[in-house]
Design a protein around this motif. Structure first.
Motif, PDB file in Angstrom:
ATOM      1  N   PHE A  45       0.832  -1.208   0.000  1.00  0.00           N
ATOM      2  CA  PHE A  45       0.000   0.000   0.000  1.00  0.00           C
ATOM      3  C   PHE A  45       0.867   1.258   0.000  1.00  0.00           C
ATOM      4  O   PHE A  45       0.620   2.211  -0.731  1.00  0.00           O
ATOM      5  N   ASN A  46       1.917   1.204   0.809  1.00  0.00           N
ATOM      6  CA  ASN A  46       2.818   2.348   0.959  1.00  0.00           C
ATOM      7  C   ASN A  46       3.528   2.672  -0.356  1.00  0.00           C
ATOM      8  O   ASN A  46       3.833   3.821  -0.648  1.00  0.00           O
ATOM      9  N   LEU A  47       3.771   1.635  -1.151  1.00  0.00           N
ATOM     10  CA  LEU A  47       4.423   1.822  -2.448  1.00  0.00           C
ATOM     11  C   LEU A  47       3.625   2.816  -3.287  1.00  0.00           C
ATOM     12  O   LEU A  47       4.179   3.701  -3.946  1.00  0.00           O
ATOM     13  N   MET A  48       2.288   2.673  -3.234  1.00  0.00           N
ATOM     14  CA  MET A  48       1.425   3.585  -3.985  1.00  0.00           C
ATOM     15  C   MET A  48       1.230   4.893  -3.222  1.00  0.00           C
ATOM     16  O   MET A  48       1.436   5.982  -3.762  1.00  0.00           O
ATOM     17  N   ALA A  49       0.838   4.776  -1.953  1.00  0.00           N
ATOM     18  CA  ALA A  49       0.436   5.960  -1.191  1.00  0.00           C
ATOM     19  C   ALA A  49       1.626   6.835  -0.819  1.00  0.00           C
ATOM     20  O   ALA A  49       1.583   8.053  -0.946  1.00  0.00           O
ATOM     21  N   GLY A  50       2.684   6.188  -0.358  1.00  0.00           N
ATOM     22  CA  GLY A  50       3.803   6.948   0.168  1.00  0.00           C
ATOM     23  C   GLY A  50       4.619   7.617  -0.914  1.00  0.00           C
ATOM     24  O   GLY A  50       5.180   8.695  -0.705  1.00  0.00           O
ATOM     25  N   TYR A  51       4.691   7.008  -2.090  1.00  0.00           N
ATOM     26  CA  TYR A  51       5.601   7.533  -3.101  1.00  0.00           C
ATOM     27  C   TYR A  51       4.905   8.177  -4.286  1.00  0.00           C
ATOM     28  O   TYR A  51       5.548   8.727  -5.163  1.00  0.00           O
ATOM     29  N   THR A  52       3.550   8.051  -4.345  1.00  0.00           N
ATOM     30  CA  THR A  52       2.857   8.809  -5.386  1.00  0.00           C
ATOM     31  C   THR A  52       1.867   9.785  -4.769  1.00  0.00           C
ATOM     32  O   THR A  52       1.322  10.630  -5.463  1.00  0.00           O
ATOM     33  N   SER A 238     -13.278  -2.080   5.661  1.00  0.00           N
ATOM     34  CA  SER A 238     -12.581  -1.834   6.922  1.00  0.00           C
ATOM     35  C   SER A 238     -11.127  -2.309   6.839  1.00  0.00           C
ATOM     36  O   SER A 238     -10.249  -1.745   7.487  1.00  0.00           O
ATOM     37  N   THR A 239     -10.876  -3.343   6.010  1.00  0.00           N
ATOM     38  CA  THR A 239      -9.494  -3.795   5.817  1.00  0.00           C
ATOM     39  C   THR A 239      -8.694  -2.774   5.006  1.00  0.00           C
ATOM     40  O   THR A 239      -7.513  -2.537   5.288  1.00  0.00           O
ATOM     41  N   SER A 240      -9.359  -2.152   4.030  1.00  0.00           N
ATOM     42  CA  SER A 240      -8.690  -1.063   3.300  1.00  0.00           C
ATOM     43  C   SER A 240      -8.314   0.058   4.254  1.00  0.00           C
ATOM     44  O   SER A 240      -7.240   0.658   4.143  1.00  0.00           O
ATOM     45  N   GLY A 241      -9.221   0.337   5.198  1.00  0.00           N
ATOM     46  CA  GLY A 241      -8.943   1.371   6.184  1.00  0.00           C
ATOM     47  C   GLY A 241      -7.803   0.959   7.101  1.00  0.00           C
ATOM     48  O   GLY A 241      -6.941   1.765   7.443  1.00  0.00           O
ATOM     49  N   MET A 242      -7.801  -0.342   7.467  1.00  0.00           N
ATOM     50  CA  MET A 242      -6.774  -0.805   8.395  1.00  0.00           C
ATOM     51  C   MET A 242      -5.374  -0.667   7.807  1.00  0.00           C
ATOM     52  O   MET A 242      -4.440  -0.261   8.494  1.00  0.00           O
ATOM     53  N   VAL A 243      -5.235  -0.991   6.524  1.00  0.00           N
ATOM     54  CA  VAL A 243      -3.896  -0.927   5.933  1.00  0.00           C
ATOM     55  C   VAL A 243      -3.424   0.527   5.858  1.00  0.00           C
ATOM     56  O   VAL A 243      -2.232   0.812   6.003  1.00  0.00           O
ATOM     57  N   ILE A 244      -4.370   1.447   5.686  1.00  0.00           N
ATOM     58  CA  ILE A 244      -3.995   2.869   5.723  1.00  0.00           C
ATOM     59  C   ILE A 244      -3.489   3.213   7.119  1.00  0.00           C
ATOM     60  O   ILE A 244      -2.467   3.883   7.280  1.00  0.00           O
ATOM     61  N   LEU A 245      -4.203   2.707   8.123  1.00  0.00           N
ATOM     62  CA  LEU A 245      -3.832   3.004   9.503  1.00  0.00           C
ATOM     63  C   LEU A 245      -2.434   2.479   9.836  1.00  0.00           C
ATOM     64  O   LEU A 245      -1.602   3.201  10.398  1.00  0.00           O
ATOM     65  N   LEU A 246      -2.178   1.221   9.440  1.00  0.00           N
ATOM     66  CA  LEU A 246      -0.860   0.629   9.707  1.00  0.00           C
ATOM     67  C   LEU A 246       0.242   1.514   9.146  1.00  0.00           C
ATOM     68  O   LEU A 246       1.240   1.802   9.818  1.00  0.00           O
ATOM     69  N   THR A 247       0.039   1.941   7.905  1.00  0.00           N
ATOM     70  CA  THR A 247       1.063   2.725   7.227  1.00  0.00           C
ATOM     71  C   THR A 247       1.206   4.102   7.856  1.00  0.00           C
ATOM     72  O   THR A 247       2.307   4.608   8.032  1.00  0.00           O
ATOM     73  N   LEU A 248       0.051   4.692   8.208  1.00  0.00           N
ATOM     74  CA  LEU A 248       0.056   6.030   8.786  1.00  0.00           C
ATOM     75  C   LEU A 248       0.745   6.033  10.150  1.00  0.00           C
ATOM     76  O   LEU A 248       1.542   6.923  10.450  1.00  0.00           O
ATOM     77  N   ARG A 321      13.345  14.309  12.934  1.00  0.00           N
ATOM     78  CA  ARG A 321      14.087  14.871  14.052  1.00  0.00           C
ATOM     79  C   ARG A 321      15.581  14.608  13.916  1.00  0.00           C
ATOM     80  O   ARG A 321      16.406  15.468  14.149  1.00  0.00           O
ATOM     81  N   TRP A 322      15.934  13.366  13.547  1.00  0.00           N
ATOM     82  CA  TRP A 322      17.353  13.014  13.533  1.00  0.00           C
ATOM     83  C   TRP A 322      17.894  12.751  12.137  1.00  0.00           C
ATOM     84  O   TRP A 322      19.024  12.366  11.976  1.00  0.00           O
ATOM     85  N   GLY A 323      17.030  12.900  11.133  1.00  0.00           N
ATOM     86  CA  GLY A 323      17.400  12.351   9.840  1.00  0.00           C
ATOM     87  C   GLY A 323      18.127  13.267   8.877  1.00  0.00           C
ATOM     88  O   GLY A 323      18.677  12.805   7.891  1.00  0.00           O
ATOM     89  N   GLY A 324      18.114  14.590   9.089  1.00  0.00           N
ATOM     90  CA  GLY A 324      18.776  15.466   8.138  1.00  0.00           C
ATOM     91  C   GLY A 324      17.956  15.664   6.885  1.00  0.00           C
ATOM     92  O   GLY A 324      16.728  15.586   6.912  1.00  0.00           O
ATOM     93  N   ALA A 325      18.640  15.896   5.778  1.00  0.00           N
ATOM     94  CA  ALA A 325      17.992  16.424   4.589  1.00  0.00           C
ATOM     95  C   ALA A 325      16.940  15.491   3.986  1.00  0.00           C
ATOM     96  O   ALA A 325      15.843  15.911   3.675  1.00  0.00           O
ATOM     97  N   ARG A 326      17.285  14.210   3.810  1.00  0.00           N
ATOM     98  CA  ARG A 326      16.363  13.345   3.079  1.00  0.00           C
ATOM     99  C   ARG A 326      15.345  12.708   4.016  1.00  0.00           C
ATOM    100  O   ARG A 326      15.153  11.500   4.047  1.00  0.00           O
ATOM    101  N   ALA A 327      14.696  13.556   4.782  1.00  0.00           N
ATOM    102  CA  ALA A 327      13.809  13.055   5.827  1.00  0.00           C
ATOM    103  C   ALA A 327      12.643  12.251   5.271  1.00  0.00           C
ATOM    104  O   ALA A 327      12.162  11.337   5.905  1.00  0.00           O
ATOM    105  N   ALA A 328      12.216  12.586   4.066  1.00  0.00           N
ATOM    106  CA  ALA A 328      10.969  12.002   3.579  1.00  0.00           C
ATOM    107  C   ALA A 328      11.097  10.525   3.200  1.00  0.00           C
ATOM    108  O   ALA A 328      10.111   9.807   3.183  1.00  0.00           O
TER     109      ALA A 328
END
Lengths: 330, 295
Positions: A45-52, A238-248, A321-328
């Motif tokens: 899920f994160n592959l789609m949500a986090g990077y697009t 609700s499972t679609s919602g859960m996977v969002i929650l895990l990632t968030l 907090r600790w990551g510097g420039a490429r925080a994302a």
């Protein structure tokens, strides 16, 4: 190598070491496998949500859809386990293609609503089709064998799942860092510019959606094999919602966030009964005992808190907090 | 002529009426969503939970305080509106200026939370809620017996929908709202308290959901789960109508209620998915929705 990437690398090795040793340290292997299948689902899920930046509210259709067809192939058709799993992934890709073609035409919240609505078609199909067993679910899925090795033992199954998980996680990490993944992150940051540079943005988004669908399908297929049953819960919104929650909770757009989120939420769900009884014991309020039957309420509360106070998630906050420039993209 | 496409006319007409009844519920819910979306660019996932709250409040009012249906018809939407007001003031306002997806996620969490809370106190099995004495009769239409209450619910919803439309399109307040949709900062520069306008709009949209809930209470079983599946159908309807279009929401709500009913007659298994399939078709042909403008 910077201090941070060293820290990150050692965290990864530590997690892997813990995961390898876990069954010998008294962890119930089935819980570990559940966590890993949800973690893989969250990574997909994160592959789609986090990077697009496109949040799908319909990933349950891919996860549960693959689970059902894998179950069908193993139970009714007597297919060997790897073939059944591959078939599950294939079906998830087909569903993902249909969903993706329609959804990538829309942005932001529209994308979320469209994926949600399309996933409902899969849900109602599974509710009504004969092979899914309707409300009862698909029972008695055999684990079968892998290269002649029986998967009946929980420990063997655990290590197979671990290999599948680590390989998939590594592959997903490679996708994110590939030129393809970098282009999608550019699209996320500034779509008009990406278009003007000549990229066919929708094709890239669709490609990413397909990759995400494939891994979500793999997670669902593995879960069906591990648990030996498949129910409507896995295709429900609700499972679609859960996977969002895990990632968030773990951190959207981070490598380790979805894993951490899956561990936290799954263990929390597992222990909710005990927590409820504990709270009932110390406060004397009988209502707390009902928490066990109402995990979705707790999830809802975590959702609200997370969005209001903790939008970057655990890993994201740590990186910022600790990551510097490429925080994302830690 | 007693049959059309092999279906008895009386059955068809009966289903059409029931479909229209569902359609009015859809119209009211999608209208509330559209009003909120127009001003805030925010999709309220808790809209289904607000609908459920309206019905539950009506039931609770009768059960615990012996308040009549008519009192609850007034009080329940006000209470739901108040909840909406608090949600906007205390939570959603903090997310202003951020990606609207956070609003969607927040209200999704709220929906789970509200539903879960009601579930821990009232369980999942539904309770019946009787229509008021005055409307408990039935109307003999020749082809079916139509409960008088259904007629009332339909008429009331249609009146509220078109009243809202008039309010937005024909009054001064509505013109502020429409101006705010076009350009919030300019409206604020003209001395209109925009945050207040947003708060009241959200409360109004929520109250509409609550009202739809009270009106549905005597028709369906009142239960904590009654809103969650409905809201997804309404989402699809809003996408079909075109997000933020008030007329689009009303018309497509009514139309889809009827289409769903027709699907039930023609091929029953498809009736629960026909809305989503139509949405897919509309998206391929007109991505902005039937009444929507491409932004």
């Amino acid at each position: 190598m910077s201090w941070r990437s060293k820290a990150q690398l050692s965290t990864m090795w530590l997690i892997l070491l813990l995961a390898v040793a876990a069954p010998w340290l008294g962890m119930y292997p089935v819980l570990g496998m559940r966590i890993m299948s949800f973690a893989l689902f969250a990574c997909a899920f994160n592959l789609m949500a986090g990077y697009t930046g496109l949040i799908s509210f319909g990933h349950a259709a891919l996860f549960g859809g693959a689970g059902y067809v894998t179950g069908l192939a193993l139970t009714s058709w007597g297919w060997p386990t790897p073939a059944g799993i591959m078939f599950g992934v294939f079906v998830a890709l087909v569903i993902g293609l249909a969903m993706g073609v329609l959804a990538v035409r829309r942005y932001g919240i529209y994308f979320s609503m469209v994926t949600l609505a399309l996933a409902q078609i899969v849900y109602f199909y599974c509710l009504q089709a004969d092979f899914t067993g309707g409300e009862d679910g698909l029972q008695g899925i055999p684990r079968g064998t892998l290269f002649g090795l029986s998967l009946q033992s929980d420990r063997v199954m655990y290590y197979v799942m671990l290999v599948v998980f680590v390989a998939s996680w590594w592959f997903i990490r490679r996708i994110v860092r590939s030129p393809f993944g970098q282009i999608l992150q550019a699209v996320r940051e500034n779509e008009p510019r990406a278009i003007s540079l000549g990229y066919r943005v929708n094709r890239y988004k669709l490609g990413m959606f397909l990759l995400s669908a494939g891994f979500a399908g793999l997670a669902g297929a593995m879960k069906a094999v591990i648990m030996g049953f498949e129910t409507l819960t896995d295709v429900h919104w609700s499972t679609s919602g859960m996977v969002i929650l895990l990632t968030l909770v773990g951190g959207l757009g981070t490598d380790l966030g979805p894993i951490l989120g899956a561990v936290i939420i799954t263990v929390l769900e597992e222990k909710m009964g005990a927590i409820g009884h504990f709270l009932e014991h110390i406060t004397g309020v009988h209502w707390f005992a009902s928490l066990n039957d109402n995990v979705s309420m707790i999830n809802g509360a975590i959702f609200v808190l997370c969005v209001l106070l903790f939008r970057r998630g655990i890993v994201g906050t740590f990186n910022a907090r600790w990551g510097g420039a490429r925080a994302a993209s830690g | 002529m007693t049959e059309i496409f092999g279906v008895p006319v009386s059955l068809l007409l009966g289903q059409l009426l029931l479909g229209l009844l569902n359609g009015t519920t859809y119209a009211m819910l999608s209208l509330g969503l559209a009003v909120i979306f127009g001003l805030m660019d925010e999709v309220n996932f808790a809209h289904g939970a607000f609908f459920m709250m309206g019905a539950m409040f009506a039931w609770m009012g009768g059960q615990y305080f012996h308040l009549s249906f008519w009192w609850m018809l007034l009080l329940a939407p006000l209470l739901v509106g108040l909840v909406g007001l608090l949600v906007e003031r205390l939570m959603l306002r903090r997310l202003r200026g951020m990606d609207p997806i956070y609003g969607l996620l927040l209200t999704f969490g709220l929906a789970l939370l509200i539903e879960g809370l009601f579930r821990t106190f009232f369980g999942v099995s539904g309770s019946p809620y009787n229509p008021p004495e005055l409307l408990s009769g039935v109307l003999n239409l020749g082809f079916m017996y139509l409960p008088l209450y259904y007629v009332f619910a339909m008429v009331a919803s249609v009146v509220v929908c078109f009243g809202t439309w008039l309010l937005i399109e024909r009054t001064k307040l509505g013109s502020y709202l429409r101006a705010g949709t076009e350009n919030p900062s300019l409206v604020q520069a003209f001395g209109i308290n925009f945050p207040l306008l947003v708060m009241l709009t959200f409360a109004f949209g929520s109250a509409l959901a609550g009202l739809a809930g009270v009106l549905s209470a005597p028709i369906v079983q009142v239960s904590p789960l009654m809103g969650s599946n409905l809201i997804i159908v309404v989402f699809a309807i809003v996408v079909i109508g075109g997000m933020g279009s008030v007329m689009g929401a009303i018309v497509s709500g009514l139309a889809l209620g009827v289409i769903e009913a027709l699907a039930k007659v023609v091929y029953a298994p498809i009736s629960s998915t026909v809305v989503f399939i139509l949405m897919a078709v509309v998206l391929t042909v007109r991505p902005a929705g039937l009444f929507g403008k491409e932004k």
